[in-house]
Design an enzyme around this catalytic site. Structure first.
Site, PDB file in Angstrom:
ATOM      1  N   TRP A 102       0.691  -0.997  -0.472  1.00 20.41           N
ATOM      2  CA  TRP A 102       0.008   0.193   0.129  1.00 20.41           C
ATOM      3  C   TRP A 102       0.529   1.253   0.361  1.00 20.41           C
ATOM      4  O   TRP A 102       0.842   2.298  -0.529  1.00 20.41           O
ATOM      5  CB  TRP A 102      -0.923  -0.168   1.236  1.00 20.41           C
ATOM      6  CG  TRP A 102      -2.290  -0.977   0.483  1.00 20.41           C
ATOM      7  CD1 TRP A 102      -2.353  -2.288   1.715  1.00 20.41           C
ATOM      8  CD2 TRP A 102      -3.212  -1.156  -0.162  1.00 20.41           C
ATOM      9  NE1 TRP A 102      -3.243  -2.925   0.742  1.00 20.41           N
ATOM     10  CE2 TRP A 102      -3.572  -2.258  -0.292  1.00 20.41           C
ATOM     11  CE3 TRP A 102      -2.913  -0.042  -0.942  1.00 20.41           C
ATOM     12  CZ2 TRP A 102      -4.615  -2.945  -1.107  1.00 20.41           C
ATOM     13  CZ3 TRP A 102      -4.017  -0.878  -2.102  1.00 20.41           C
ATOM     14  CH2 TRP A 102      -5.035  -1.588  -2.044  1.00 20.41           C
ATOM     15  N   ASP A 172      -1.710   6.564   6.051  1.00 18.21           N
ATOM     16  CA  ASP A 172      -3.148   5.895   5.598  1.00 18.21           C
ATOM     17  C   ASP A 172      -3.246   4.875   5.837  1.00 18.21           C
ATOM     18  O   ASP A 172      -2.865   3.809   6.660  1.00 18.21           O
ATOM     19  CB  ASP A 172      -2.319   5.087   3.652  1.00 18.21           C
ATOM     20  CG  ASP A 172      -3.859   4.427   3.743  1.00 18.21           C
ATOM     21  OD1 ASP A 172      -4.896   4.314   3.717  1.00 18.21           O
ATOM     22  OD2 ASP A 172      -3.245   3.982   2.603  1.00 18.21           O
ATOM     23  N   LYS A 196     -12.826  -1.483   5.796  1.00 16.62           N
ATOM     24  CA  LYS A 196     -11.617  -2.593   6.320  1.00 16.62           C
ATOM     25  C   LYS A 196     -12.342  -2.836   7.863  1.00 16.62           C
ATOM     26  O   LYS A 196     -12.930  -3.417   8.201  1.00 16.62           O
ATOM     27  CB  LYS A 196     -10.343  -2.337   6.423  1.00 16.62           C
ATOM     28  CG  LYS A 196      -9.753  -1.753   4.923  1.00 16.62           C
ATOM     29  CD  LYS A 196      -9.320  -3.074   4.406  1.00 16.62           C
ATOM     30  CE  LYS A 196      -9.790  -2.976   2.832  1.00 16.62           C
ATOM     31  NZ  LYS A 196      -8.421  -2.274   2.388  1.00 16.62           N
TER      32      LYS A 196
HETATM   33  C1  LIG Z   1      -7.313  -2.004   1.467  1.00 15.36           C
HETATM   34  C2  LIG Z   1      -6.416  -0.512   1.816  1.00 15.36           C
HETATM   35  C3  LIG Z   1      -6.144   0.237   0.971  1.00 15.36           C
HETATM   36  C4  LIG Z   1      -7.410   0.196  -1.004  1.00 15.36           C
HETATM   37  O1  LIG Z   1      -8.927   1.425  -0.437  1.00 15.36           O
HETATM   38  P1  LIG Z   1      -9.242   1.032  -1.815  1.00 15.36           P
HETATM   39  O2  LIG Z   1     -11.046   2.010  -1.580  1.00 15.36           O
HETATM   40  O3  LIG Z   1      -9.856  -0.291  -2.837  1.00 15.36           O
HETATM   41  O4  LIG Z   1      -8.642   1.922  -2.626  1.00 15.36           O
HETATM   42  C5  LIG Z   1      -5.171   1.061   1.030  1.00 15.36           C
HETATM   43  N1  LIG Z   1      -4.624   0.963   1.752  1.00 15.36           N
HETATM   44  C6  LIG Z   1      -4.596   0.231   2.918  1.00 15.36           C
HETATM   45  C7  LIG Z   1      -3.560   0.786   3.675  1.00 15.36           C
HETATM   46  C8  LIG Z   1      -5.460  -0.846   2.494  1.00 15.36           C
HETATM   47  O5  LIG Z   1      -5.599  -1.926   3.384  1.00 15.36           O
END
Ligand SMILES: *Cc1c(COP(=O)(O)O)cnc(C)c1O
Length: 360
Positions: A102, A172, A196
């Site tokens: 990521w 993030d 998540k």
């Molecule tokens: C799942 C995830 C993403 C991607 O998220 P999207 O909403 O599909 O763009 C980005 N960063 C992390 C840490 C993730 O777990």
């Protein structure tokens, strides 16, 4: 068929009471004569939900008054571009820590908009650890320092908040948001997809400090502009009403469960239990050092990958779903978000021990 223990990485398990309430209110919501799916984001009912949910999230995370909370669309990955567009400013240089897939994706995206300095990377060692903070080669003139507190695929989590000094810290938090208390005041900007640990796909949360709202690049699309979205209470365009409504129910559930301290205690216990089971066996393995193991996503391999298919088939039969590891890592991954009860971890451990015994 009954509900399984759901170990998916995302979209992921939701609290059962949230699903039940959404079901019960599906046809008629809060006496408004229609479903929440059918009303305007500008209706009095939805505006009340929007305000309540923000207030509740502010209470849960003790978000200071000088931060705005945005409820946006586009997923975490749209924020990989929105964040640099909004924060790079005139310097157009940013520091990124590369600890997994990521962060690597965020780095690639930021490079479209400015100069990215990778302060440290664990790529060559397979993204299984966090490079020590004292070894990061930082640029004191960077517009911000960016990192990924929990790498969902590698199962690597920062158990500390980096000290970015005067440089705004950006993160993030998609896969660890709301899993433990958070010192929001240490951050300039936080992004998190909701699917998540905070709800369902379609909603992305952004928490941003007031003084960072006025430096967006002129080419920033309006819908991605933090300052304009803050001024419009996240309603520059149609808000993701259903996902927002689900997030509101999740926030209520989190408060009812005792808030972030209580959730953190439970999450730590669940993760420690599973890692202890893996470490106690010669059959299962996890490559991440103890000090940076994730509480949310636990990847593990079997002694021989030829057994993976069998493990997945039999775990499915035992009512354990979503254990297949990410294709880049292989093996298994158990995601232990807030809504995974401790009994799910116990059931997984029982199954793992049983499977190991029968493979001998
Ligand atoms: C799942 C995830 C993403 C991607 O998220 P999207 O909403 O599909 O763009 C980005 N960063 C992390 C840490 C993730 O777990």
């Amino acid at each position: 068929m009954s509900r399984h223990y759901n170990f998916n990485a995302g979209p992921a398990v939701l609290p059962e009471v949230v699903l039940e309430q959404a079901r019960d209110e599906m046809l008629e919501w809060r006496g408004c004569g229609a479903s929440v799916l059918e009303v305007s984001h500008r209706s009095a009912g939805f505006q009340a939900l929007a305000q309540d949910s923000e207030a509740r999230l502010r209470r849960l995370l003790a978000i200071p008054d000088n931060y705005r909370v945005l409820f946006l669309q586009g997923g975490a990955q749209l924020q990989f571009s929105a964040l640099p567009l909004n924060l790079l400013g005139a310097t157009a240089r940013a520091d990124y820590v590369d600890t997994g897939i990521w962060s690597a994706k965020a780095i690639a995206e930021a490079r479209r908009f400015g100069q990215v300095n990778v302060v440290a990377s664990s790529e060559t060692s397979g993204y299984t650890h966090i490079p020590p903070e004292q070894d990061w080669s930082r640029d004191s003139g960077a517009a911000y320092l960016y990192y990924t507190p929990n790498e969902t695929i590698g199962g690597v989590e920062f158990q500390f908040v980096p000290d970015s000094g005067a440089v705004p810290l950006a993160a993030d938090m998609t896969s660890s948001f709301l899993s433990r208390p958070l010192a929001v005041e240490r951050f300039g900007a936080i992004i998190a997809g909701a699917q998540k640990n905070a709800g369902i796909a379609g909603l992305t949360l952004v928490i941003v400090r007031d003084d960072l709202l006025d430096r967006a690049s002129p080419v920033t699309p309006l819908i991605m502009n933090y300052g304009l979205q803050a001024a419009a209470a996240s309603m520059l365009n149609t808000a993701p009403t259903f996902a927002w409504y689900i997030a509101d129910l999740v926030f209520k559930w989190l408060e009812a469960e005792g808030g972030m301290e209580a959730l953190a205690e439970r999450n730590r216990r669940k993760a420690e239990k599973l890692y202890a089971g893996i470490d106690a066996s010669n059959f299962y393995a996890n490559p991440v050092p103890a000090e940076c193991r994730s509480w949310m996503n636990v990847p593990f391999t079997l002694a021989d990958s030829i057994l993976d298919e069998e493990f997945l088939r039999r775990s499915g039969e035992a009512g354990l779903m979503g254990l297949k590891g990410h294709r880049s890592v292989g093996g298994m991954r158990a995601s232990l978000y807030n809504a995974m009860p401790e009994s799910g971890v116990d059931a997984l451990l029982d199954f793992m021990q049983d499977f190991e015994r029968h493979q001998g």
